[in-house]
Design a protein around this motif. Structure first.
Motif, mmCIF file in Angstrom:
data_model
loop_
_atom_site.group_PDB
_atom_site.id
_atom_site.type_symbol
_atom_site.label_atom_id
_atom_site.label_comp_id
_atom_site.label_asym_id
_atom_site.label_seq_id
_atom_site.Cartn_x
_atom_site.Cartn_y
_atom_site.Cartn_z
ATOM 1 N N THR A 246 38.290 69.444 47.532
ATOM 2 C CA THR A 246 39.551 68.883 47.035
ATOM 3 C C THR A 246 40.180 68.017 48.117
ATOM 4 O O THR A 246 39.827 68.103 49.303
ATOM 5 N N ASP A 247 41.150 67.218 47.725
ATOM 6 C CA ASP A 247 41.876 66.396 48.685
ATOM 7 C C ASP A 247 42.722 67.240 49.638
ATOM 8 O O ASP A 247 43.023 66.800 50.752
ATOM 9 N N VAL A 270 35.652 61.548 56.517
ATOM 10 C CA VAL A 270 36.103 62.604 55.613
ATOM 11 C C VAL A 270 36.228 62.042 54.200
ATOM 12 O O VAL A 270 36.804 60.966 53.994
ATOM 13 N N ALA A 271 35.687 62.786 53.226
ATOM 14 C CA ALA A 271 35.795 62.392 51.816
ATOM 15 C C ALA A 271 36.419 63.527 51.020
ATOM 16 O O ALA A 271 36.133 64.703 51.275
ATOM 17 N N GLY A 272 37.264 63.187 50.072
ATOM 18 C CA GLY A 272 37.955 64.197 49.270
ATOM 19 C C GLY A 272 37.529 64.179 47.813
ATOM 20 O O GLY A 272 36.542 63.538 47.436
ATOM 21 N N TYR A 273 38.321 64.860 47.001
ATOM 22 C CA TYR A 273 38.011 64.966 45.569
ATOM 23 C C TYR A 273 39.314 65.220 44.820
ATOM 24 O O TYR A 273 40.030 66.169 45.114
ATOM 25 N N GLY A 274 39.627 64.329 43.886
ATOM 26 C CA GLY A 274 40.821 64.509 43.071
ATOM 27 C C GLY A 274 41.786 63.350 43.114
ATOM 28 O O GLY A 274 42.582 63.158 42.202
ATOM 29 N N ALA A 279 46.304 61.543 49.089
ATOM 30 C CA ALA A 279 45.140 60.757 49.492
ATOM 31 C C ALA A 279 45.529 59.357 49.945
ATOM 32 O O ALA A 279 44.953 58.812 50.895
ATOM 33 N N ALA A 280 46.494 58.754 49.275
ATOM 34 C CA ALA A 280 46.907 57.397 49.625
ATOM 35 C C ALA A 280 47.903 57.373 50.784
ATOM 36 O O ALA A 280 48.122 56.321 51.393
#
Length: 330
Positions: A246-247, A270-274, A279-280
């Motif tokens: 998740t983020d 780093v990569a997230g999800y959602g 995130a922004a």
């Protein structure tokens, strides 16, 4: 003393049937008359008994949605999309929370006792008792955030595994080779397991190590990112990147990079999800999988209303696409 429909009719100078239609079939009442009746009802404090009218007509206009959490912004967006569509179709949305499949079974028993017009569930993890209760009731059901065929009736979603796979491929294509996965240790959660499987598939296809995995409790929140980096560095000191479930976990990883003085993405990606709001906002911007929660909610509402009002649907499964949002963290 409680006002009645007859009181509103007398005060507004219309028939009780006109008052009833203002609530049940507003399109049948002239706009000026409807506004007068509703204003009169408000002044008298009149509230229609929707349960009684549903029983009398044999048609309940209530949809109940069951979610595992209210803190997840993806579920919140799903409820917004669902609620907006149902409101446009003059259906009421009720909400219930069930943290796990066992609790969901208890919730479903209570819901079915109220004879809803339809039910929206989250995911496909249900007890056999839940499935049996719903199938026996005949109530239309849509399972959301589902990546496979529905286990009960209808489904809306996308492949969680494919989304994580695509994100991992993006990281690999940047030339990174020592990549870890920060997930959650919920063995019964297909949502999290399928994301992990997508990561592992991409790593294995690239001929890279796919066992750099660290799982933490969902309740750890941002700390999950820090804990994953600490644990995975002990397994692989050359660790270059982290893909996260998740983020929230991903943001925690970015915070840990800042504490260590690591430049992102030069030293660590780093990569997230959602694609949560954070995130922004978190520097240098989190690359993430953007899921269309509102679209999933609207599609679920469309399927339910079509099934309720016509008895059938054109397609039992709706796919709502995701996209990869690239920012500065990869």
């Amino acid at each position: 003393m409680k006002s009645t429909m007859a009181d509103v009719a007398a005060a507004a100078g219309v028939s009780p049937m006109t008052v009833s239609n203002c609530y049940k079939h507003p399109h049948k009442v002239h706009a000026e008359t409807r506004e007068k009746v509703l204003a009169t009802a408000a002044a008298l404090g009149y509230v229609p008994n929707l349960i009684a009218s549903s029983l009398a007509s044999g048609h309940n206009r209530t949809i109940t949605a069951v979610v595992p959490s209210l803190s997840n912004s993806s579920f919140a967006r799903t409820l917004e999309g669902l609620g907006d569509f149902l409101e446009s179709q003059r259906y009421e949305l009720l909400l219930a929370v069930a943290e796990d499949p066992q609790r969901e079974t208890q919730v479903i028993r209570g819901i079915l006792g109220r004879r809803p017009a339809g039910i929206v569930l989250t995911g496909g993890e249900h007890t056999q008792e839940t499935i049996r209760l719903i199938q026996q009731s005949g109530v239309p059901v849509v399972e959301t955030w589902l990546s496979s065929a529905p286990s009960i009736d209808m489904a809306v979603g996308f492949s969680l595994s494919d989304a994580a796979y695509d994100m991992t491929r993006l990281v690999i294509d940047k030339g990174l080779r020592h990549i870890g996965w920060a997930g959650h240790n919920l063995p019964d959660s297909q949502r999290y397991l399928q994301r992990q499987q997508g990561f592992q598939k991409a790593m294995e296809e690239a001929g890279l190590r796919s066992d750099l995995i660290h799982l933490t409790a969902e309740s750890e929140g941002f700390a999950g990112g820090r804990l994953a980096i600490e644990a995975l560095l002990k397994k692989e000191r050359r660790l270059q990147a982290l893909c996260c479930v998740t983020d929230v976990v991903a943001a925690g990883a970015l915070f840990e990079c800042a504490r260590r003085g690591w430049k992102v993405p030069a030293r660590f990606a780093v990569a997230g999800y959602g694609d949560y709001q954070i995130a922004a906002e978190v520097p240098p911007g989190l690359t993430s999988v953007k899921t269309n929660g509102a679209g999933i909610g609207r599609a679920a509402g469309e399927l339910l209303v079509q099934k309720i009002e016509t008895g059938q649907v054109d397609d039992r499964v709706r796919r709502v696409p995701y996209e990869i949002i690239v920012r500065g963290s990869v």
